[in-house]
Design a protein around this motif. Structure first.
Motif, PDB file in Angstrom:
ATOM      1  N   ALA A 152       0.832  -1.205   0.000  1.00 17.88           N
ATOM      2  CA  ALA A 152       0.000   0.000   0.000  1.00 17.88           C
ATOM      3  C   ALA A 152       0.867   1.255   0.000  1.00 17.88           C
ATOM      4  O   ALA A 152       0.560   2.251  -0.682  1.00 17.88           O
ATOM      5  N   VAL A 153       1.959   1.220   0.745  1.00 20.99           N
ATOM      6  CA  VAL A 153       2.885   2.360   0.779  1.00 20.99           C
ATOM      7  C   VAL A 153       3.524   2.559  -0.595  1.00 20.99           C
ATOM      8  O   VAL A 153       3.626   3.689  -1.093  1.00 20.99           O
ATOM      9  N   LEU A 154       3.956   1.465  -1.214  1.00 22.75           N
ATOM     10  CA  LEU A 154       4.565   1.560  -2.538  1.00 22.75           C
ATOM     11  C   LEU A 154       3.581   2.123  -3.558  1.00 22.75           C
ATOM     12  O   LEU A 154       3.935   2.974  -4.375  1.00 22.75           O
ATOM     13  N   LEU A 155       2.345   1.667  -3.495  1.00 22.77           N
ATOM     14  CA  LEU A 155       1.332   2.133  -4.435  1.00 22.77           C
ATOM     15  C   LEU A 155       1.040   3.617  -4.254  1.00 22.77           C
ATOM     16  O   LEU A 155       0.917   4.367  -5.226  1.00 22.77           O
ATOM     17  N   SER A 156       0.925   4.049  -3.008  1.00 20.24           N
ATOM     18  CA  SER A 156       0.632   5.465  -2.745  1.00 20.24           C
ATOM     19  C   SER A 156       1.796   6.355  -3.158  1.00 20.24           C
ATOM     20  O   SER A 156       1.598   7.484  -3.628  1.00 20.24           O
ATOM     21  N   VAL A 195      -2.257   0.512 -12.684  1.00 19.50           N
ATOM     22  CA  VAL A 195      -1.300  -0.222 -11.864  1.00 19.50           C
ATOM     23  C   VAL A 195      -1.485  -1.709 -12.129  1.00 19.50           C
ATOM     24  O   VAL A 195      -2.552  -2.264 -11.898  1.00 19.50           O
ATOM     25  N   ARG A 196      -0.449  -2.342 -12.628  1.00 17.01           N
ATOM     26  CA  ARG A 196      -0.480  -3.763 -12.944  1.00 17.01           C
ATOM     27  C   ARG A 196       0.537  -4.481 -12.056  1.00 17.01           C
ATOM     28  O   ARG A 196       1.711  -4.100 -12.025  1.00 17.01           O
ATOM     29  N   TRP A 197       0.059  -5.513 -11.379  1.00 13.35           N
ATOM     30  CA  TRP A 197       0.901  -6.208 -10.398  1.00 13.35           C
ATOM     31  C   TRP A 197       0.808  -7.713 -10.644  1.00 13.35           C
ATOM     32  O   TRP A 197      -0.261  -8.249 -10.951  1.00 13.35           O
ATOM     33  N   LEU A 198       1.943  -8.393 -10.485  1.00  9.91           N
ATOM     34  CA  LEU A 198       2.012  -9.843 -10.634  1.00  9.91           C
ATOM     35  C   LEU A 198       2.315 -10.484  -9.290  1.00  9.91           C
ATOM     36  O   LEU A 198       3.309 -10.155  -8.649  1.00  9.91           O
ATOM     37  N   ASP A 199       1.445 -11.405  -8.860  1.00 10.71           N
ATOM     38  CA  ASP A 199       1.727 -12.228  -7.680  1.00 10.71           C
ATOM     39  C   ASP A 199       2.173 -13.593  -8.198  1.00 10.71           C
ATOM     40  O   ASP A 199       1.354 -14.432  -8.558  1.00 10.71           O
ATOM     41  N   ILE A 200       3.486 -13.792  -8.235  1.00 10.00           N
ATOM     42  CA  ILE A 200       4.041 -14.995  -8.843  1.00 10.00           C
ATOM     43  C   ILE A 200       4.126 -16.110  -7.800  1.00 10.00           C
ATOM     44  O   ILE A 200       4.459 -15.860  -6.641  1.00 10.00           O
ATOM     45  N   GLY A 201       3.812 -17.332  -8.216  1.00 13.46           N
ATOM     46  CA  GLY A 201       3.784 -18.441  -7.265  1.00 13.46           C
ATOM     47  C   GLY A 201       2.696 -18.234  -6.233  1.00 13.46           C
ATOM     48  O   GLY A 201       2.877 -18.473  -5.048  1.00 13.46           O
ATOM     49  N   CYS A 202       1.529 -17.801  -6.710  1.00 13.03           N
ATOM     50  CA  CYS A 202       0.447 -17.350  -5.816  1.00 13.03           C
ATOM     51  C   CYS A 202      -0.209 -18.483  -5.039  1.00 13.03           C
ATOM     52  O   CYS A 202      -0.944 -18.231  -4.086  1.00 13.03           O
ATOM     53  N   GLY A 203       0.014 -19.740  -5.452  1.00 12.39           N
ATOM     54  CA  GLY A 203      -0.640 -20.850  -4.759  1.00 12.39           C
ATOM     55  C   GLY A 203      -2.146 -20.736  -4.840  1.00 12.39           C
ATOM     56  O   GLY A 203      -2.714 -20.364  -5.867  1.00 12.39           O
ATOM     57  N   GLU A 204      -2.808 -21.031  -3.724  1.00 10.40           N
ATOM     58  CA  GLU A 204      -4.278 -20.995  -3.697  1.00 10.40           C
ATOM     59  C   GLU A 204      -4.826 -19.579  -3.547  1.00 10.40           C
ATOM     60  O   GLU A 204      -6.040 -19.375  -3.570  1.00 10.40           O
ATOM     61  N   GLY A 205      -3.950 -18.582  -3.409  1.00 10.00           N
ATOM     62  CA  GLY A 205      -4.380 -17.189  -3.455  1.00 10.00           C
ATOM     63  C   GLY A 205      -4.626 -16.506  -2.128  1.00 10.00           C
ATOM     64  O   GLY A 205      -5.267 -15.450  -2.082  1.00 10.00           O
ATOM     65  N   MET A 223       4.038  -2.690 -12.733  1.00 11.39           N
ATOM     66  CA  MET A 223       4.538  -1.791 -11.704  1.00 11.39           C
ATOM     67  C   MET A 223       5.206  -2.576 -10.580  1.00 11.39           C
ATOM     68  O   MET A 223       6.130  -2.097  -9.929  1.00 11.39           O
ATOM     69  N   GLY A 224       4.735  -3.816 -10.330  1.00 11.43           N
ATOM     70  CA  GLY A 224       5.302  -4.565  -9.220  1.00 11.43           C
ATOM     71  C   GLY A 224       5.097  -6.063  -9.335  1.00 11.43           C
ATOM     72  O   GLY A 224       4.225  -6.539 -10.066  1.00 11.43           O
ATOM     73  N   ILE A 225       5.924  -6.796  -8.593  1.00  9.45           N
ATOM     74  CA  ILE A 225       5.837  -8.251  -8.490  1.00  9.45           C
ATOM     75  C   ILE A 225       5.981  -8.632  -7.031  1.00  9.45           C
ATOM     76  O   ILE A 225       6.841  -8.101  -6.322  1.00  9.45           O
ATOM     77  N   SER A 226       5.133  -9.544  -6.576  1.00  9.50           N
ATOM     78  CA  SER A 226       5.300 -10.132  -5.245  1.00  9.50           C
ATOM     79  C   SER A 226       5.625 -11.606  -5.405  1.00  9.50           C
ATOM     80  O   SER A 226       5.018 -12.296  -6.229  1.00  9.50           O
ATOM     81  N   SER A 227       6.592 -12.073  -4.635  1.00  8.00           N
ATOM     82  CA  SER A 227       6.999 -13.469  -4.665  1.00  8.00           C
ATOM     83  C   SER A 227       7.076 -13.956  -3.220  1.00  8.00           C
ATOM     84  O   SER A 227       8.023 -13.641  -2.502  1.00  8.00           O
ATOM     85  N   ILE A 228       6.064 -14.692  -2.798  1.00 11.55           N
ATOM     86  CA  ILE A 228       5.972 -15.132  -1.411  1.00 11.55           C
ATOM     87  C   ILE A 228       6.271 -16.628  -1.349  1.00 11.55           C
ATOM     88  O   ILE A 228       5.480 -17.443  -1.807  1.00 11.55           O
ATOM     89  N   ALA A 240      12.959  -8.793 -13.992  1.00 11.59           N
ATOM     90  CA  ALA A 240      13.390  -7.482 -14.485  1.00 11.59           C
ATOM     91  C   ALA A 240      12.838  -7.200 -15.883  1.00 11.59           C
ATOM     92  O   ALA A 240      12.521  -6.061 -16.218  1.00 11.59           O
ATOM     93  N   GLU A 241      12.681  -8.258 -16.677  1.00 10.12           N
ATOM     94  CA  GLU A 241      12.197  -8.096 -18.052  1.00 10.12           C
ATOM     95  C   GLU A 241      10.782  -7.538 -18.095  1.00 10.12           C
ATOM     96  O   GLU A 241      10.460  -6.687 -18.940  1.00 10.12           O
ATOM     97  N   VAL A 242       9.906  -7.982 -17.202  1.00  9.74           N
ATOM     98  CA  VAL A 242       8.504  -7.555 -17.267  1.00  9.74           C
ATOM     99  C   VAL A 242       8.205  -6.334 -16.391  1.00  9.74           C
ATOM    100  O   VAL A 242       7.135  -5.742 -16.516  1.00  9.74           O
ATOM    101  N   LEU A 243       9.142  -5.937 -15.539  1.00 13.55           N
ATOM    102  CA  LEU A 243       8.931  -4.758 -14.701  1.00 13.55           C
ATOM    103  C   LEU A 243       9.337  -3.487 -15.439  1.00 13.55           C
ATOM    104  O   LEU A 243      10.337  -3.455 -16.154  1.00 13.55           O
ATOM    105  N   GLN A 244       8.576  -2.446 -15.228  1.00 11.97           N
ATOM    106  CA  GLN A 244       8.949  -1.155 -15.772  1.00 11.97           C
ATOM    107  C   GLN A 244      10.104  -0.576 -14.956  1.00 11.97           C
ATOM    108  O   GLN A 244      10.418  -1.052 -13.862  1.00 11.97           O
TER     109      GLN A 244
END
Length: 319
Positions: free
Chosen positions: A89-93, A107-117, A192-197, A207-211
């Motif tokens: 939320a801080v990054l987005l603001s 704002v487009r964000w990728l949650d990679i390896g999201c599992g069951e969500g 704009m961002g990627i999360s990898s949990i 890096a290729e898909v991030l602006q």
């Protein structure tokens, strides 16, 4: 409707989403062949070609996913989820004013390896993201992501229908995709961002898909994570080396923040069994050790502590 955000996993031509079938235009295929990808009834799209699979059913099994759903639904890992969403939320603001100047309102964000969500759904609920791509190599996992998103009316084609009404509802549109992290079906510099949990880190692909100046949020187990559990299962315990991947990111990203969070756990037999099933401990530990641990939890809850570290990195501006 998004234009050219997605690319065909077979020929890399622009891929257009639609409620029934996604189809590329074939412009980059030698024979100008158009490739179709049907939308499953649950709402996910399988963009994992056979040639990118390393096994018949890659990723987490249905059993592992069901165990994780039961475990996480109780809230055992909620402190981590809250921390990740708070930092996002801080990054987005922070990012919005710069985007407004550049006429980039989406704002487009990728949650990679999201599992069951579990984390994906929380990201969507907090707002601020127009397009949230939930990606995993496990088809059973994406079935669950899509079902929950559909019930919440957050699937991308549901959002398109709402946008055509007189009242525009500012909701996050979720795109559940079965795909490989190494071959992301996304246009370069589109996110704009990627999360990898707890997921593999692929510096070049991310890096290729991030602006430029896009963000990468990574969550990993920290030193001491589930230590008493591992001590009960294994004769020798190797400590988590949480930041070992950071040097591989250095050519593309700079580390800007590091955060720590922990959660004490008191587990009866059922949640303890689910925790074992959703982790590699289910098959790495000896059967007799697992059985003895579960038997002990019948007499009194087993106590351990979950410890996590969250890294926030920013893409270095392309030269």
């Amino acid at each position: 409707m998004l234009v050219s955000l997605f690319i065909c996993p077979i020929c890399q031509s622009p891929l257009q989403p639609a409620a029934d079938t996604w189809r590329c235009d074939g412009s980059l295929h030698p024979k100008q062949t158009s490739h179709p990808f049907d939308v499953a009834r649950q709402g996910y799209v399988n963009l994992l070609p056979v040639q990118q699979k390393k096994s018949k059913a890659p990723g987490d099994s249905q059993q592992s996913i069901a165990a994780r759903q039961r475990f996480l639904s109780v809230g055992y890992y909620q402190p981590l989820r809250d921390l990740v969403c708070e930092k996002m939320a801080v990054l987005l603001s922070t990012h919005q004013p710069a985007m407004a100047k550049d006429n980039k309102s989406k704002v487009r964000w990728l949650d990679i390896g999201c599992g069951e969500g579990y984390y994906t759904q929380a990201m969507a609920q907090q707002g601020g993201i127009e397009t949230l791509i939930a990606a995993d190599i496990s088809k059973p996992a994406l079935v669950e992501v899509a079902k929950i998103a559909k019930a919440a009316h957050l699937l991308w084609y549901q959002q398109e229908k709402e946008d055509r009404t007189d009242v525009t509802v500012a909701k996050t549109a979720i795109y559940p995709l079965v795909t490989s992290a190494a071959h992301l079906p996304l246009r370069p510099h589109s996110l704009m961002g990627i999360s990898s949990i707890f997921s593999p880190i692929l510096p070049e692909a991310f890096a290729e898909v991030l602006q430029d100046k896009g963000y990468l949020v990574i969550a990993k187990p920290d030193v001491g994570h589930l230590m008493t559990l591992r001590e009960a299962l294994f004769d020798s315990v190797r400590e988590h080396d949480s930041d070992k991947f950071l040097p591989t990111l250095a050519p593309y990203f700079k580390l800007i923040e590091t955060h720590f969070v922990s959660a004490p756990l008191s587990l009866s037999t059922e949640p303890l069994a689910d925790l074992l099933t959703m982790t590699p401990y289910a098959y790495r530990a000896r059967v007799e050790n697992r059985q003895a641990l579960l038997a002990s939890a019948k007499a009194e809850p087993f106590n351990t502590e979950a410890k996590f570290v969250v890294y926030i990195l920013q893409k270095i501006t392309d030269k």
